[in-house]
Design a protein around this motif. Structure first.
Motif, PDB file in Angstrom:
ATOM      1  N   UNK A 460       0.853  -1.181   0.000  1.00 27.69           N
ATOM      2  CA  UNK A 460       0.000   0.000   0.000  1.00 27.69           C
ATOM      3  C   UNK A 460       0.890   1.231   0.000  1.00 27.69           C
ATOM      4  N   UNK A 461       0.320   2.340  -0.420  1.00 26.11           N
ATOM      5  CA  UNK A 461       1.074   3.586  -0.466  1.00 26.11           C
ATOM      6  C   UNK A 461       0.585   4.522   0.625  1.00 26.11           C
ATOM      7  N   UNK A 462       1.520   5.110   1.318  1.00 25.97           N
ATOM      8  CA  UNK A 462       1.174   6.083   2.347  1.00 25.97           C
ATOM      9  C   UNK A 462       1.196   7.487   1.758  1.00 25.97           C
ATOM     10  N   UNK A 463       0.302   8.307   2.218  1.00 27.68           N
ATOM     11  CA  UNK A 463       0.221   9.677   1.725  1.00 27.68           C
ATOM     12  C   UNK A 463       0.851  10.614   2.742  1.00 27.68           C
ATOM     13  N   UNK A 464       1.757  11.465   2.267  1.00 32.19           N
ATOM     14  CA  UNK A 464       2.455  12.404   3.139  1.00 32.19           C
ATOM     15  C   UNK A 464       1.696  13.719   3.149  1.00 32.19           C
ATOM     16  N   UNK A 465       1.297  14.145   4.339  1.00 30.89           N
ATOM     17  CA  UNK A 465       0.448  15.326   4.464  1.00 30.89           C
ATOM     18  C   UNK A 465       1.239  16.602   4.706  1.00 30.89           C
ATOM     19  N   UNK A 466       2.568  16.545   4.563  1.00 29.36           N
ATOM     20  CA  UNK A 466       3.377  17.760   4.740  1.00 29.36           C
ATOM     21  C   UNK A 466       4.463  17.767   3.679  1.00 29.36           C
ATOM     22  N   UNK A 467       5.079  18.914   3.481  1.00 28.91           N
ATOM     23  CA  UNK A 467       6.137  19.072   2.487  1.00 28.91           C
ATOM     24  C   UNK A 467       7.357  19.693   3.139  1.00 28.91           C
ATOM     25  N   UNK A 468       8.514  19.081   2.936  1.00 32.27           N
ATOM     26  CA  UNK A 468       9.756  19.582   3.521  1.00 32.27           C
ATOM     27  C   UNK A 468      10.333  20.715   2.689  1.00 32.27           C
ATOM     28  N   UNK A 469      11.254  21.516   3.285  1.00 35.35           N
ATOM     29  CA  UNK A 469      11.876  22.600   2.528  1.00 35.35           C
ATOM     30  C   UNK A 469      12.611  22.084   1.302  1.00 35.35           C
ATOM     31  N   UNK A 470      12.555  22.842   0.223  1.00 33.07           N
ATOM     32  CA  UNK A 470      13.163  22.432  -1.050  1.00 33.07           C
ATOM     33  C   UNK A 470      14.608  22.875  -1.137  1.00 33.07           C
ATOM     34  N   UNK A 471      15.451  22.002  -1.651  1.00 32.65           N
ATOM     35  CA  UNK A 471      16.865  22.337  -1.903  1.00 32.65           C
ATOM     36  C   UNK A 471      17.351  21.543  -3.102  1.00 32.65           C
ATOM     37  N   UNK A 472      18.113  22.167  -3.987  1.00 37.41           N
ATOM     38  CA  UNK A 472      18.538  21.566  -5.235  1.00 37.41           C
ATOM     39  C   UNK A 472      19.995  21.100  -5.169  1.00 37.41           C
ATOM     40  N   UNK A 473      20.240  19.779  -5.254  1.00 36.32           N
ATOM     41  CA  UNK A 473      21.619  19.288  -5.333  1.00 36.32           C
ATOM     42  C   UNK A 473      22.201  19.515  -6.724  1.00 36.32           C
TER      43      UNK A 473
END
Length: 476
Positions: A460-473
């Protein structure tokens, strides 16, 4: 609410089995499909181990019986025994039946068995069969059903699977039957070999029922063309066959999946022909002694069969190293989704090229044939390629350690096993039992499909209800 303890219990073993299967299908259709596939391999391993399955009425060693069962159910075509002399009539019938069962597809097969047990094609069974034609249904989010087969059409798809397999194999049988008669085979034997060859062509297996393989027909272009026709149609995939049969007069209305499959397949066939002509025209062991027309035809035959067909009119080990590498690439790509062919599939390659083109042209979205392709499809394509490459790498390292064979030969046979192609440099038949088990596992991983396996493991797939800060490698 009723107490589950007082729920009515099945009144017979059949009802209990039906309810158990229904419960398993509800929890994880993909796991049920893999369970069915594994059970088939175990059953055929047992059958191939029986003395009645061999020509000399002896017990086939476990590693050979298991490898043959996996190769048959996975429609691969690799063998550790001489398929033309080792098996009895009963064993050969097992081979033909097994490749047709395996060619149907893991999830479609599970759906058919679910129909037999539950006596109906419910929503869960429809989802299982549909996921074999459009794997993105296992992911959350909206899916364009027009890319493959709509859920309401799955019943028609299953009928198409059975009818198309029967009709195509019947046509190929009719085409090659007179050619086998022409080489002096008795009528009964010619009919059996025709059925055998047609099944191997359509299922992209590549087994041969006679000693010497295609040697008696190496110059019979009618016979070879019939094999190419069966292998090509089998590698397109049942959704493509269904779409063409339903709307062959209106190609503009074909789905994006059908257009991508046909375009990429034809492009790879042409590229394969060009590569074999350029790399083998001066090789005296392969095409060096042929005229221009024969070289083009034999290159076309190789290009079709390296996509998963498994037949060959030449000794694969006689190819130049550059041709072996080109064949590796074609085998790894394979054929169409939900087809009898293996590999990462042509649509996966098309998605990667479309993503690279979009990035090079500065576009934020992938587009093809007037349609936009969502980003999650690209992530799925990358996952399939990485999983396939990892499987090939690990298997190659193990085989290299076990056999001490040259790297190019090991890589060729491992990719052939993963892509369920069936072409071999001769290494497979010389492996010790430990190497045979490794190749058997590679075939199994390649055939059940990376998407199916990933879905089964995830459950099954879990849904993430938050978003972490974005950073580009930094990439590249």
């Amino acid at each position: 609410m009723a107490d589950p303890a007082f729920a009515p219990r099945p009144t017979s073993w059949y009802a209990w089995l039906r309810d158990s299967v229904d419960s398993l299908v509800r929890r994880s259709p993909s796991r049920f499909a893999i369970l069915v596939f594994t059970a088939l391999v175990m059953v055929f391993t047992l059958l191939f181990s029986l003395p009645i399955a061999t020509a000399d009425r002896t017990v086939t060693p476990l590693h050979d019986a298991l490898f043959t069962a996996v190769s048959v159910i996975c429609v691969t075509g690799l063998a550790t025994v001489d398929m033309a002399t080792h098996w009895s009539a009963f064993g050969n019938v097992l081979v033909v039946v097994g490749v047709n069962i395996g060619g149907v597809g893991v999830l479609t097969l599970a759906s058919l068995m679910g129909m037999v047990i539950s006596r109906r094609l419910g929503l869960r069974a429809r989802l299982m069969a549909a996921s074999d034609t459009n794997p993105s249904r296992i992911h959350a989010g909206p899916v364009n059903e027009g890319q493959a087969i709509r859920l309401g059409e799955v019943g028609n798809l299953l009928v198409t699977v059975a009818i198309s397999a029967f009709v195509i194999e019947l046509v190929v049988t009719a085409l090659i039957f007179p050619r086998i008669l022409a080489v002096g085979a008795p009528a009964g034997e010619a009919l059996w070999q025709s059925v055998y060859y047609s099944a191997m062509a359509f299922t992209n297996s590549g087994f041969s029922p006679n000693v010497g393989g295609l040697a008696p027909f190496a110059g019979d272009y009618w016979f070879l063309s019939a094999l190419m026709l069966g292998a090509f149609l089998g590698s397109l995939g049942f959704p493509v066959i269904y779409a063409i049969a339903r709307g062959w007069r209106s190609p503009r209305r074909w789905s994006l999946h059908v257009k991508l499959t046909l375009f990429t397949t034809v492009a790879l066939l042409v590229a394969g022909v060009a590569m074999y002509i350029a790399l083998e025209f001066d090789n005296p062991k392969t095409f060096g002694s042929l005229n221009a027309g024969d070289t083009i035809f034999q290159s076309l035959f190789m290009s079709v069969m390296t996509r998963s067909g498994g037949f060959a009119t030449i000794n694969i080990s006689d190819l130049n190293g550059s041709s072996l590498l080109a064949t590796d690439m074609l085998m790894f790509i394979g054929g169409g989704s939900a087809s009898t062919a293996g590999g990462i599939k042509v649509t996966t390659l098309a998605i990667l090229f479309l993503a690279a083109f979009a990035e090079a042209s500065g576009r934020s979205q992938m587009e093809a044939f007037g349609r936009r392709i969502p980003g999650d499809i690209l992530r799925l394509a990358v996952s399939v390629v990485l999983w396939g490459a990892t499987t090939v790498a690990v298997s190659s390292m193990l085989i290299l350690h076990i056999s001490d064979a040259p790297f190019d030969l090991v890589l060729f046979d491992v990719i052939s096993a993963f892509a369920t192609c069936g072409l071999s440099t001769g290494l497979t038949g010389d492996l010790p039992p430990s190497g045979v088990y490794v190749l058997a596992a590679t075939m199994f991983m390649g055939r059940i499909g990376t998407v199916t396996l990933a879905a089964a493991l995830a459950a099954s797939q879990s849904r993430q209800l938050f978003s972490r800060p974005e950073e580009r490698p930094i990439v590249g």
